[in-house]
Motif scaffolding. Structure first.
Motif, PDB file in Angstrom:
ATOM      1  N   ALA A 125       5.401  57.170 -11.601  1.00 48.02           N
ATOM      2  CA  ALA A 125       5.322  57.363 -10.147  1.00 48.02           C
ATOM      3  C   ALA A 125       4.122  56.615  -9.577  1.00 48.02           C
ATOM      4  O   ALA A 125       4.190  55.998  -8.514  1.00 48.02           O
ATOM      5  N   MET A 126       3.002  56.657 -10.316  1.00 46.67           N
ATOM      6  CA  MET A 126       1.793  55.958  -9.878  1.00 46.67           C
ATOM      7  C   MET A 126       2.029  54.467  -9.740  1.00 46.67           C
ATOM      8  O   MET A 126       1.539  53.826  -8.821  1.00 46.67           O
ATOM      9  N   GLU A 127       2.774  53.942 -10.658  1.00 47.08           N
ATOM     10  CA  GLU A 127       3.010  52.505 -10.623  1.00 47.08           C
ATOM     11  C   GLU A 127       3.883  52.130  -9.411  1.00 47.08           C
ATOM     12  O   GLU A 127       3.708  51.069  -8.822  1.00 47.08           O
ATOM     13  N   PHE A 128       4.785  53.030  -9.033  1.00 49.42           N
ATOM     14  CA  PHE A 128       5.574  52.763  -7.821  1.00 49.42           C
ATOM     15  C   PHE A 128       4.655  52.739  -6.600  1.00 49.42           C
ATOM     16  O   PHE A 128       4.789  51.888  -5.728  1.00 49.42           O
ATOM     17  N   VAL A 129       3.721  53.681  -6.567  1.00 50.08           N
ATOM     18  CA  VAL A 129       2.802  53.723  -5.428  1.00 50.08           C
ATOM     19  C   VAL A 129       1.888  52.498  -5.446  1.00 50.08           C
ATOM     20  O   VAL A 129       1.623  51.889  -4.409  1.00 50.08           O
ATOM     21  N   ASN A 130       1.448  52.127  -6.628  1.00 50.58           N
ATOM     22  CA  ASN A 130       0.618  50.920  -6.738  1.00 50.58           C
ATOM     23  C   ASN A 130       1.341  49.692  -6.206  1.00 50.58           C
ATOM     24  O   ASN A 130       0.801  48.928  -5.412  1.00 50.58           O
ATOM     25  N   GLY A 131       2.565  49.526  -6.667  1.00 53.85           N
ATOM     26  CA  GLY A 131       3.347  48.375  -6.227  1.00 53.85           C
ATOM     27  C   GLY A 131       3.531  48.410  -4.721  1.00 53.85           C
ATOM     28  O   GLY A 131       3.399  47.399  -4.034  1.00 53.85           O
ATOM     29  N   SER A 132       3.803  49.598  -4.221  1.00 55.64           N
ATOM     30  CA  SER A 132       4.059  49.750  -2.792  1.00 55.64           C
ATOM     31  C   SER A 132       2.815  49.367  -1.964  1.00 55.64           C
ATOM     32  O   SER A 132       2.899  48.555  -1.047  1.00 55.64           O
ATOM     33  N   TYR A 133       1.672  49.919  -2.293  1.00 54.61           N
ATOM     34  CA  TYR A 133       0.501  49.628  -1.451  1.00 54.61           C
ATOM     35  C   TYR A 133       0.034  48.181  -1.610  1.00 54.61           C
ATOM     36  O   TYR A 133      -0.407  47.545  -0.660  1.00 54.61           O
ATOM     37  N   LYS A 134       0.177  47.643  -2.826  1.00 53.61           N
ATOM     38  CA  LYS A 134      -0.233  46.250  -3.010  1.00 53.61           C
ATOM     39  C   LYS A 134       0.650  45.299  -2.209  1.00 53.61           C
ATOM     40  O   LYS A 134       0.180  44.294  -1.683  1.00 53.61           O
ATOM     41  N   ASN A 135       1.915  45.629  -2.115  1.00 52.95           N
ATOM     42  CA  ASN A 135       2.797  44.786  -1.315  1.00 52.95           C
ATOM     43  C   ASN A 135       2.540  44.965   0.181  1.00 52.95           C
ATOM     44  O   ASN A 135       2.701  44.034   0.961  1.00 52.95           O
ATOM     45  N   MET A 136       2.085  46.161   0.567  1.00 52.26           N
ATOM     46  CA  MET A 136       1.657  46.336   1.970  1.00 52.26           C
ATOM     47  C   MET A 136       0.466  45.426   2.242  1.00 52.26           C
ATOM     48  O   MET A 136       0.401  44.742   3.264  1.00 52.26           O
ATOM     49  N   LEU A 137      -0.469  45.413   1.291  1.00 55.74           N
ATOM     50  CA  LEU A 137      -1.653  44.581   1.460  1.00 55.74           C
ATOM     51  C   LEU A 137      -1.265  43.106   1.557  1.00 55.74           C
ATOM     52  O   LEU A 137      -1.867  42.342   2.312  1.00 55.74           O
ATOM     53  N   SER A 138      -0.258  42.749   0.794  1.00 52.49           N
ATOM     54  CA  SER A 138       0.116  41.348   0.824  1.00 52.49           C
ATOM     55  C   SER A 138       0.748  40.963   2.173  1.00 52.49           C
ATOM     56  O   SER A 138       0.549  39.854   2.678  1.00 52.49           O
ATOM     57  N   VAL A 139       1.454  41.922   2.788  1.00 50.89           N
ATOM     58  CA  VAL A 139       1.963  41.688   4.149  1.00 50.89           C
ATOM     59  C   VAL A 139       0.784  41.554   5.126  1.00 50.89           C
ATOM     60  O   VAL A 139       0.732  40.641   5.949  1.00 50.89           O
ATOM     61  N   LEU A 140      -0.170  42.475   4.987  1.00 48.83           N
ATOM     62  CA  LEU A 140      -1.328  42.443   5.895  1.00 48.83           C
ATOM     63  C   LEU A 140      -2.109  41.142   5.752  1.00 48.83           C
ATOM     64  O   LEU A 140      -2.533  40.536   6.734  1.00 48.83           O
ATOM     65  N   LYS A 141      -2.268  40.717   4.496  1.00 48.98           N
ATOM     66  CA  LYS A 141      -3.043  39.505   4.233  1.00 48.98           C
ATOM     67  C   LYS A 141      -2.448  38.299   4.974  1.00 48.98           C
ATOM     68  O   LYS A 141      -3.170  37.492   5.561  1.00 48.98           O
ATOM     69  N   TYR A 142      -1.140  38.240   4.943  1.00 50.67           N
ATOM     70  CA  TYR A 142      -0.440  37.157   5.623  1.00 50.67           C
ATOM     71  C   TYR A 142      -0.834  37.114   7.102  1.00 50.67           C
ATOM     72  O   TYR A 142      -1.117  36.060   7.657  1.00 50.67           O
ATOM     73  N   TYR A 143      -0.879  38.296   7.723  1.00 50.30           N
ATOM     74  CA  TYR A 143      -1.195  38.328   9.150  1.00 50.30           C
ATOM     75  C   TYR A 143      -2.695  38.215   9.417  1.00 50.30           C
ATOM     76  O   TYR A 143      -3.090  37.737  10.479  1.00 50.30           O
ATOM     77  N   ILE A 144      -3.508  38.635   8.468  1.00 55.80           N
ATOM     78  CA  ILE A 144      -4.951  38.436   8.631  1.00 55.80           C
ATOM     79  C   ILE A 144      -5.230  36.934   8.649  1.00 55.80           C
ATOM     80  O   ILE A 144      -5.965  36.421   9.494  1.00 55.80           O
ATOM     81  N   ASN A 145      -4.562  36.225   7.738  1.00 54.22           N
ATOM     82  CA  ASN A 145      -4.724  34.768   7.701  1.00 54.22           C
ATOM     83  C   ASN A 145      -4.231  34.089   8.971  1.00 54.22           C
ATOM     84  O   ASN A 145      -4.582  32.949   9.254  1.00 54.22           O
ATOM     85  N   ARG A 146      -3.382  34.774   9.714  1.00 52.25           N
ATOM     86  CA  ARG A 146      -2.902  34.213  10.975  1.00 52.25           C
ATOM     87  C   ARG A 146      -3.657  34.792  12.161  1.00 52.25           C
ATOM     88  O   ARG A 146      -3.177  34.766  13.293  1.00 52.25           O
ATOM     89  N   GLY A 147      -4.808  35.349  11.869  1.00 57.18           N
ATOM     90  CA  GLY A 147      -5.706  35.755  12.941  1.00 57.18           C
ATOM     91  C   GLY A 147      -5.485  37.133  13.540  1.00 57.18           C
ATOM     92  O   GLY A 147      -6.080  37.471  14.556  1.00 57.18           O
ATOM     93  N   LYS A 148      -4.600  37.936  12.923  1.00 57.34           N
ATOM     94  CA  LYS A 148      -4.407  39.281  13.462  1.00 57.34           C
ATOM     95  C   LYS A 148      -5.600  40.167  13.073  1.00 57.34           C
ATOM     96  O   LYS A 148      -6.118  40.094  11.955  1.00 57.34           O
TER      97      LYS A 148
END
Ligand code: SF4
Lengths: 166, 330
Positions: B104-127
């Motif tokens: 279960a922990m690994e599912f949560v890990n994967g989930s939050y890391k992929n959220m971060l990767s979405v955020l990173k994309y938009y941080i790089n675009r100045g959001k």
């Protein structure tokens, strides 16, 4: 694990990939979408139509079984002779099992695509090899986990490849 | 490559000789069965047992959505890949609290890391969302400290609440504000899109589970009660941010969907037909998009990636290789 039996398929894979033997023994069957599996099935279903008959003897299945000049002739159809060693031992294993039922037979390997046939007869040497192989296959199967995947040429076309390399 | 057949029109679907035939009031079409991986049925479709038995024989699943676009249920042919061994392993890992927590922990890990990767994309675009990125990273430190899956669900919920705060800043459109997460009924446009996208994701994962030896009723993060599918919910957590959320941002960013595409019904705010089709089409494109897979040494589609994820879970259950969730690198 109860009820593990060696069969022709396991013998075939034993000479190709020991990991695959383990996976098969657990009925972790490979990806059914894999196109190479379909080709195999197609050849199997469409070759030697006239002679084709699948017969079960105990827990093994043989492709063609008929009387030929007073002998029982067991045939096995393969799509290519690339894995001849596997194919030979698999057929030898069938003959060996038949012998346990008191039937003496001869084997013939058929490679319809290559129009090639190989005859196989049991002898002391082959019987000793089969007994040894049986032990080794059981050894693999009784392990808790499979042998680690090793990249071999066969992996590329193996239906387990996505499973092994994911 | 087999594909998902999405049916939006009303009509009758049946077996005709050795293929599938779909007939609407003004159109007849043949669907070669060998090309079908599954059906997603949105329209009012009539079918019979003969059709179902043909579909079962070909190991195809059918997923039904109701008039509002909500997932209703699936026709899941009797499990064809049966491995008693795998079912025992899956149960063993469910019943042992430590083992269950671990997955279960690994599912949560994967989930939050992929959220971060979405955020990173938009941080790089100045959001301006670095604070959210920071909060999620902080919260993620609590994940390894959890003792029960309930605690873990709690943390996961907190992370998701924070993550959703980024939506308003990323989308930046007053018609599409997040407010709060509302499911049934979704109370605004954005929530309606999230719900719809998530349900497509759940269904897609369910279809893939069917092609493995796993039982979709035994999940690890989401509690199993054997009455519903839960493993697909677990695995979807990993893919939702990179598939569904990105899809929503792109549809809104390109103004492909606007507030005119919604209507209010008894079931809440729902997408109108045109937008629903568009959404599904874009979702399908994303599922078919490919990325380079290092170990396999070739390109695989996102849909295939789901399957590979399931294989990894199987290997974990076999005790062969500890499961590590897929994390998008862009
Ligand atoms: S992919 Fe390679 S390692 Fe895996 S079972 Fe097939 S041959 Fe063996």
């Amino acid at each position: 694990m109860e009820d593990i039996k060696i069969n022709g398929t396991l013998v075939w894979y034993y000479y190709i990939c020991k990991r695959e033997v383990w996976l098969m023994s657990r009925k972790i069957v490979a990806d059914q979408d894999n196109k190479f599996m379909d080709i195999g099935r197609f050849i199997h279903e469409n070759s030697y139509g006239r002679e084709k008959k699948e017969i079960s003897i105990g827990n093994i299945k043989v492709d063609v079984l008929k009387r030929h000049k007073g002998n029982v002739l067991v045939g096995e159809v393969k799509k290519s002779s690339k894995f001849q060693e596997s194919a030979k031992m698999q057929l030898a294993y069938y003959l060996y099992k038949l012998k346990e039922y008191g039937i003496d037979g001869e084997g013939i390997l058929m490679f319809p695509k290559e129009r090639k046939r190989i005859e196989i007869k049991l002898n002391d040497k082959i019987i000793a090899d089969i007994k040894d192989m049986e032990k080794k296959i059981l050894n693999i199967i009784y392990k808790d986990i499979p042998q680690e995947p090793k990249k071999i040429k066969y992996c590329k076309n193996c239906a387990y490849s996505e499973f092994c390399w994911s | 490559m087999k594909k998902v057949i999405y049916i939006f029109n009303d009509g009758e679907i049946k077996r005709k000789d050795n293929t599938i035939f779909f007939e609407t009031d003004d159109k007849k079409s043949y669907i070669p069965i060998e090309d079908v991986s599954d059906f997603f049925i949105f329209g009012e479709v009539t079918l019979n047992k003969r059709f179902l038995s043909y579909i079962s024989q070909k190991e195809i699943t059918i997923h039904f959505f109701n008039y509002y676009g909500y997932y209703m249920g699936s026709y899941y042919p009797r499990e064809h890949l049966n491995s008693g061994y795998m079912i025992l392993k899956q149960s063993e890992y469910y019943l042992n609290e430590d083992k269950r927590l671990n997955i279960a922990m690994e599912f949560v890990n994967g989930s939050y890391k992929n959220m971060l990767s979405v955020l990173k994309y938009y941080i790089n675009r100045g959001k301006d969302i670095s604070d959210i990125d920071e909060s999620i990273k902080n919260l993620s430190r609590e994940i390894p400290k959890c003792f029960t899956t309930n605690q873990l669900m709690g943390i996961e919920g907190n992370i998701r609440d924070i993550y959703y705060k980024s939506f308003d800043r990323i989308i930046n459109n007053k018609d599409f504000v997040f407010e709060k997460r509302s499911r049934r009924p979704p109370e605004n446009y954005l929530n309606s899109m999230i719900s719809f996208g998530n349900s497509l994701m759940y269904v897609m994962v369910l279809s893939e589970i069917y092609k493995t030896h796993l039982d979709p009723r035994i999940g690890y993060l989401h509690s199993t009660n054997f009455r519903r599918f839960t493993l697909n919910l677990d695995v979807s957590e990993i893919f939702k941010p990179i598939i569904v959320d990105r899809l929503i941002f792109s549809l809104l960013g390109r103004k492909m969907i606007t507030k005119e595409d919604f209507e209010e019904d008894m079931e809440g705010i729902i997408l109108k037909d045109r937008a629903r089709k568009l959404f599904v089409q874009e979702f399908d494109n994303r599922m078919r998009a490919t990325i380079k897979h290092r170990q396999l040494g070739r390109n695989v589609s996102y849909r295939r990636l789901i399957r590979l994820e399931l294989y990894k879970i199987e290997k974990h259950l076999m005790g062969e290789k500890p499961y590590s969730a897929f994390v998008s690198r862009w």
